[in-house]
Design a protein around this motif. Structure first.
Motif, PDB file in Angstrom:
ATOM      1  N   PRO A 128       0.854  -1.186   0.000  1.00 27.57           N
ATOM      2  CA  PRO A 128       0.000   0.000   0.000  1.00 27.57           C
ATOM      3  C   PRO A 128       0.896   1.245   0.000  1.00 27.57           C
ATOM      4  O   PRO A 128       2.072   1.143   0.362  1.00 27.57           O
ATOM      5  N   PRO A 129       0.405   2.408  -0.462  1.00 29.47           N
ATOM      6  CA  PRO A 129      -1.006   2.708  -0.743  1.00 29.47           C
ATOM      7  C   PRO A 129      -1.471   2.313  -2.139  1.00 29.47           C
ATOM      8  O   PRO A 129      -2.586   2.655  -2.526  1.00 29.47           O
ATOM      9  N   ALA A 130      -0.630   1.638  -2.927  1.00 30.57           N
ATOM     10  CA  ALA A 130      -1.077   1.195  -4.251  1.00 30.57           C
ATOM     11  C   ALA A 130      -2.305   0.299  -4.097  1.00 30.57           C
ATOM     12  O   ALA A 130      -2.379  -0.522  -3.174  1.00 30.57           O
ATOM     13  N   GLU A 131      -3.282   0.454  -4.977  1.00 25.33           N
ATOM     14  CA  GLU A 131      -4.508  -0.343  -4.938  1.00 25.33           C
ATOM     15  C   GLU A 131      -4.174  -1.812  -5.168  1.00 25.33           C
ATOM     16  O   GLU A 131      -3.554  -2.169  -6.175  1.00 25.33           O
ATOM     17  N   VAL A 132      -4.584  -2.670  -4.247  1.00 23.66           N
ATOM     18  CA  VAL A 132      -4.195  -4.076  -4.323  1.00 23.66           C
ATOM     19  C   VAL A 132      -4.718  -4.750  -5.587  1.00 23.66           C
ATOM     20  O   VAL A 132      -4.055  -5.624  -6.166  1.00 23.66           O
ATOM     21  N   TYR A 133      -5.895  -4.332  -6.063  1.00 23.46           N
ATOM     22  CA  TYR A 133      -6.490  -5.023  -7.202  1.00 23.46           C
ATOM     23  C   TYR A 133      -5.784  -4.705  -8.520  1.00 23.46           C
ATOM     24  O   TYR A 133      -5.953  -5.424  -9.503  1.00 23.46           O
ATOM     25  N   LYS A 134      -4.988  -3.639  -8.544  1.00 21.02           N
ATOM     26  CA  LYS A 134      -4.308  -3.310  -9.799  1.00 21.02           C
ATOM     27  C   LYS A 134      -3.279  -4.379 -10.169  1.00 21.02           C
ATOM     28  O   LYS A 134      -2.942  -4.556 -11.333  1.00 21.02           O
ATOM     29  N   TYR A 135      -2.789  -5.099  -9.169  1.00 18.22           N
ATOM     30  CA  TYR A 135      -1.797  -6.139  -9.435  1.00 18.22           C
ATOM     31  C   TYR A 135      -2.413  -7.371 -10.106  1.00 18.22           C
ATOM     32  O   TYR A 135      -1.685  -8.253 -10.566  1.00 18.22           O
ATOM     33  N   PHE A 136      -3.748  -7.416 -10.138  1.00 14.27           N
ATOM     34  CA  PHE A 136      -4.432  -8.588 -10.686  1.00 14.27           C
ATOM     35  C   PHE A 136      -5.164  -8.286 -11.990  1.00 14.27           C
ATOM     36  O   PHE A 136      -6.019  -9.056 -12.414  1.00 14.27           O
ATOM     37  N   GLU A 137      -4.823  -7.163 -12.621  1.00 11.40           N
ATOM     38  CA  GLU A 137      -5.483  -6.831 -13.883  1.00 11.40           C
ATOM     39  C   GLU A 137      -5.190  -7.901 -14.938  1.00 11.40           C
ATOM     40  O   GLU A 137      -4.059  -8.354 -15.093  1.00 11.40           O
ATOM     41  N   ASN A 138      -6.245  -8.295 -15.652  1.00 12.60           N
ATOM     42  CA  ASN A 138      -6.143  -9.262 -16.752  1.00 12.60           C
ATOM     43  C   ASN A 138      -5.603 -10.619 -16.285  1.00 12.60           C
ATOM     44  O   ASN A 138      -4.867 -11.291 -17.008  1.00 12.60           O
ATOM     45  N   THR A 139      -5.979 -11.028 -15.081  1.00 12.11           N
ATOM     46  CA  THR A 139      -5.517 -12.328 -14.572  1.00 12.11           C
ATOM     47  C   THR A 139      -6.649 -13.324 -14.345  1.00 12.11           C
ATOM     48  O   THR A 139      -6.376 -14.478 -14.001  1.00 12.11           O
ATOM     49  N   ALA A 140      -7.902 -12.914 -14.519  1.00 10.85           N
ATOM     50  CA  ALA A 140      -9.024 -13.821 -14.248  1.00 10.85           C
ATOM     51  C   ALA A 140      -8.935 -15.062 -15.125  1.00 10.85           C
ATOM     52  O   ALA A 140      -8.766 -14.978 -16.339  1.00 10.85           O
ATOM     53  N   GLY A 141      -9.025 -16.224 -14.484  1.00  8.59           N
ATOM     54  CA  GLY A 141      -8.993 -17.483 -15.213  1.00  8.59           C
ATOM     55  C   GLY A 141      -7.610 -17.911 -15.670  1.00  8.59           C
ATOM     56  O   GLY A 141      -7.478 -18.901 -16.391  1.00  8.59           O
ATOM     57  N   LYS A 142      -6.572 -17.179 -15.254  1.00  6.93           N
ATOM     58  CA  LYS A 142      -5.209 -17.508 -15.666  1.00  6.93           C
ATOM     59  C   LYS A 142      -4.367 -17.900 -14.449  1.00  6.93           C
ATOM     60  O   LYS A 142      -4.549 -17.359 -13.363  1.00  6.93           O
ATOM     61  N   GLN A 143      -3.441 -18.811 -14.655  1.00  7.77           N
ATOM     62  CA  GLN A 143      -2.520 -19.167 -13.582  1.00  7.77           C
ATOM     63  C   GLN A 143      -1.529 -18.028 -13.350  1.00  7.77           C
ATOM     64  O   GLN A 143      -0.925 -17.522 -14.296  1.00  7.77           O
ATOM     65  N   ILE A 144      -1.393 -17.637 -12.099  1.00  8.88           N
ATOM     66  CA  ILE A 144      -0.399 -16.631 -11.740  1.00  8.88           C
ATOM     67  C   ILE A 144       0.341 -17.119 -10.501  1.00  8.88           C
ATOM     68  O   ILE A 144      -0.117 -18.025  -9.798  1.00  8.88           O
ATOM     69  N   LYS A 145       1.477 -16.505 -10.242  1.00 12.13           N
ATOM     70  CA  LYS A 145       2.258 -16.852  -9.052  1.00 12.13           C
ATOM     71  C   LYS A 145       2.196 -15.693  -8.066  1.00 12.13           C
ATOM     72  O   LYS A 145       2.401 -14.540  -8.438  1.00 12.13           O
ATOM     73  N   ILE A 146       1.891 -16.021  -6.827  1.00 11.46           N
ATOM     74  CA  ILE A 146       1.920 -15.022  -5.765  1.00 11.46           C
ATOM     75  C   ILE A 146       2.863 -15.510  -4.676  1.00 11.46           C
ATOM     76  O   ILE A 146       3.092 -16.714  -4.523  1.00 11.46           O
ATOM     77  N   LYS A 147       3.413 -14.550  -3.953  1.00  9.65           N
ATOM     78  CA  LYS A 147       4.237 -14.891  -2.800  1.00  9.65           C
ATOM     79  C   LYS A 147       3.554 -14.359  -1.546  1.00  9.65           C
ATOM     80  O   LYS A 147       3.094 -13.211  -1.523  1.00  9.65           O
ATOM     81  N   VAL A 148       3.473 -15.212  -0.534  1.00 12.11           N
ATOM     82  CA  VAL A 148       2.851 -14.843   0.734  1.00 12.11           C
ATOM     83  C   VAL A 148       3.806 -15.200   1.862  1.00 12.11           C
ATOM     84  O   VAL A 148       4.726 -16.014   1.698  1.00 12.11           O
ATOM     85  N   SER A 149       3.564 -14.572   3.003  1.00 14.20           N
ATOM     86  CA  SER A 149       4.425 -14.828   4.156  1.00 14.20           C
ATOM     87  C   SER A 149       3.649 -14.556   5.429  1.00 14.20           C
ATOM     88  O   SER A 149       2.731 -13.728   5.450  1.00 14.20           O
ATOM     89  N   SER A 150       4.034 -15.238   6.497  1.00 10.61           N
ATOM     90  CA  SER A 150       3.414 -14.969   7.796  1.00 10.61           C
ATOM     91  C   SER A 150       3.977 -13.700   8.420  1.00 10.61           C
ATOM     92  O   SER A 150       3.438 -13.194   9.406  1.00 10.61           O
ATOM     93  N   GLN A 151       5.062 -13.176   7.827  1.00  8.50           N
ATOM     94  CA  GLN A 151       5.718 -11.980   8.343  1.00  8.50           C
ATOM     95  C   GLN A 151       5.721 -10.885   7.270  1.00  8.50           C
ATOM     96  O   GLN A 151       5.914 -11.175   6.082  1.00  8.50           O
ATOM     97  N   PRO A 152       5.529  -9.625   7.662  1.00 10.23           N
ATOM     98  CA  PRO A 152       5.487  -8.550   6.662  1.00 10.23           C
ATOM     99  C   PRO A 152       6.809  -8.349   5.934  1.00 10.23           C
ATOM    100  O   PRO A 152       6.825  -7.818   4.816  1.00 10.23           O
ATOM    101  N   ASP A 153       7.919  -8.778   6.531  1.00 11.58           N
ATOM    102  CA  ASP A 153       9.209  -8.623   5.852  1.00 11.58           C
ATOM    103  C   ASP A 153       9.497  -9.784   4.905  1.00 11.58           C
ATOM    104  O   ASP A 153      10.526  -9.809   4.228  1.00 11.58           O
ATOM    105  N   GLY A 154       8.583 -10.771   4.860  1.00 12.06           N
ATOM    106  CA  GLY A 154       8.720 -11.875   3.921  1.00 12.06           C
ATOM    107  C   GLY A 154       9.814 -12.861   4.254  1.00 12.06           C
ATOM    108  O   GLY A 154      10.289 -13.589   3.379  1.00 12.06           O
ATOM    109  N   ARG A 155      10.194 -12.951   5.517  1.00 11.60           N
ATOM    110  CA  ARG A 155      11.330 -13.813   5.877  1.00 11.60           C
ATOM    111  C   ARG A 155      11.048 -15.293   5.618  1.00 11.60           C
ATOM    112  O   ARG A 155      11.961 -16.074   5.387  1.00 11.60           O
ATOM    113  N   ASP A 156       9.772 -15.701   5.675  1.00 11.74           N
ATOM    114  CA  ASP A 156       9.438 -17.110   5.400  1.00 11.74           C
ATOM    115  C   ASP A 156       8.528 -17.200   4.175  1.00 11.74           C
ATOM    116  O   ASP A 156       7.546 -17.933   4.169  1.00 11.74           O
TER     117      ASP A 156
END
Length: 260
Positions: free
Chosen positions: A157-185
């Protein structure tokens, strides 16, 4: 086919007709009132003075900027008749290119400089209409995880979260998630976003209501939401009512019923 004597078939492929939209809208406006005058089942139009109503709304036709405005005007003026199942639709609308944004079936909140998953909708993954992207087999995303990247792009943020998903409906994409905000895991997962979250959110709303009714009634009352008086209502009634038939009573929820 159209024929001129001795000339054979008249080619209509390249025929063009000039249309003045405002003149067309004006004609349509008066035709709408004429149709009500001639064909409405009640010759007194539920007490409405049709001539006065036609005169009342006529100035709005000149102010219309497009067919959307005309349809909205028709809806408002026909509402004066106060009758059910009076619908307005159709027309010539400009067609803009559509880019389907992808949705993960989740609520987000901003925390620690990241987007965090505040709720993940389960859906029913055996049902194509209720496929939940984040609860598919092998998708390791948990409530409270932070969204770190989408297709290699850092998400903050403050970038709109949905802008990262433009033109992705029905398509395989890769996302990275983490239990920590710094992405350590950080974990990388493959997901297929959906174009519409309404079915997921609606089913979650119904199930939340069912659980609340069960809790407040001490298990004595069933809950059934009837979304319309057509196929959806029939399916929902059979789904919810017969599964709770042993209850002492039922709360029948008609909110947001679309008719039918």
């Amino acid at each position: 086919m159209v024929y001129w004597p001795g000339e054979g078939a008249l080619k209509l492929d390249e025929f063009e007709v000039y249309v003045d939209p405002r003149a067309e809208w004006n004609q349509m406006y008066h035709e709408v009132w004429r149709i009500q005058r001639d064909f409405f089942y009640d010759p007194h139009w539920h007490g409405l003075d049709l001539t006065a109503a036609e005169k009342k709304y006529a100035p709005f036709v000149k102010a219309a900027g497009g067919r959307d405005d005309i349809n909205h005007l028709f809806e408002e003026m026909l509402g004066e008749i106060t009758v059910g199942h009076m619908f307005v639709g159709g027309g010539d609308f400009p067609k803009a290119p559509e880019v389907k944004g992808g949705l993960l079936g989740a609520d987000y909140k901003i925390a620690n400089g990241r987007y965090q998953f505040a709720r993940i909708y389960n859906g029913e993954n055996w049902n194509p209409d209720l496929r939940a992207p984040l609860t598919q087999p092998g998708v390791d995303v948990k409530l409270g995880d932070y969204l770190i990247e989408v297709n290699g792009v850092d998400v903050r943020p403050p970038a709109e979260v949905y802008k990262y998903f433009e033109n992705t409906a029905g398509k395989q994409i890769k996302i990275k998630v983490s239990s920590q905000p710094d992405g350590r895991d950080v974990r990388e997962v493959t997901v297929v976003p959906v174009a519409d979250e309404f079915p997921l959110r609606n089913r979650a709303w119904e199930e939340d209501n069912r659980r609340k009714v069960d809790e407040l009634s001490g298990g004595k009352l069933a809950y059934v939401h009837v979304p319309d008086t057509s196929t959806g209502g029939y399916l929902n009634f059979n789904r919810f009512y017969f599964a709770q038939i042993g209850k002492q009573g039922a709360v029948i929820d008609e909110r947001y019923n679309h008719g039918g």
